[in-house]
Design an enzyme around this catalytic site. Sequence first.
Site, PDB file in Angstrom:
ATOM      1  N   ALA A  36       0.819  -1.215   0.000  1.00 18.17           N
ATOM      2  CA  ALA A  36       0.000   0.000   0.000  1.00 18.17           C
ATOM      3  C   ALA A  36       0.850   1.261   0.000  1.00 18.17           C
ATOM      4  O   ALA A  36       0.496   2.256  -0.633  1.00 18.17           O
ATOM      5  CB  ALA A  36      -0.939   0.001   1.204  1.00 18.17           C
ATOM      6  N   GLU A  37       1.948   1.225   0.707  1.00 15.55           N
ATOM      7  CA  GLU A  37       2.786   2.425   0.831  1.00 15.55           C
ATOM      8  C   GLU A  37       3.555   2.758  -0.440  1.00 15.55           C
ATOM      9  O   GLU A  37       3.590   3.909  -0.850  1.00 15.55           O
ATOM     10  CB  GLU A  37       3.780   2.262   1.990  1.00 15.55           C
ATOM     11  CG  GLU A  37       3.153   2.332   3.368  1.00 15.55           C
ATOM     12  CD  GLU A  37       2.694   3.730   3.764  1.00 15.55           C
ATOM     13  OE1 GLU A  37       3.028   4.712   3.070  1.00 15.55           O
ATOM     14  OE2 GLU A  37       1.994   3.838   4.780  1.00 15.55           O
TER      15      GLU A  37
END
Length: 166
Positions: free
Chosen positions: A56-57
């Site tokens: 996600a990052e």
Amino acid sequence: MTWLSRIPSVKAGKGGKEREPSALQFPGFDAAKPHLEAAALSQSLDPALVIAVAAAESAFNERAVSRKGALGLMQVMPATAERYGVSARPASEGDHAAMEPKVNAQIGSRYLADLLRMFDGDKELALAAYNAGEGAVIKHGRQIPPYPETQQYVAKVMRIYRALVR
């Protein structure tokens, strides 16, 4: 800023419900996986959770730098790196030490482990704090803050995590 837009949702058949693609589909996953798994295990974390955060990052882009200055695979802020004893190098020596994938995975995992302890093992609150800061979660009564980015981030990481642990 997280790299949420870099991880496309995929429509699933008849229901039209969105699902996350497998982490294995992202370029950079194979190179990042050993660092993320080792860092997770060193902090007694579920490697799938750490992998989901990195997905996600940064979508496993070890060179990712957000407009707010978050660095690397796990989008570690320089101040967080310093909290864990990793300081910036002089500009003449190149990138911040936290850009090194192994170091970045260790810092991010250590921070995530600390947040899980702070929020009594609640993954969603720890993830909200990872995104918005622990102060924001505390300020909002130990709830996920009412920030759309943070709410979307927590939901996305949890979807990726659940897909990985299946």
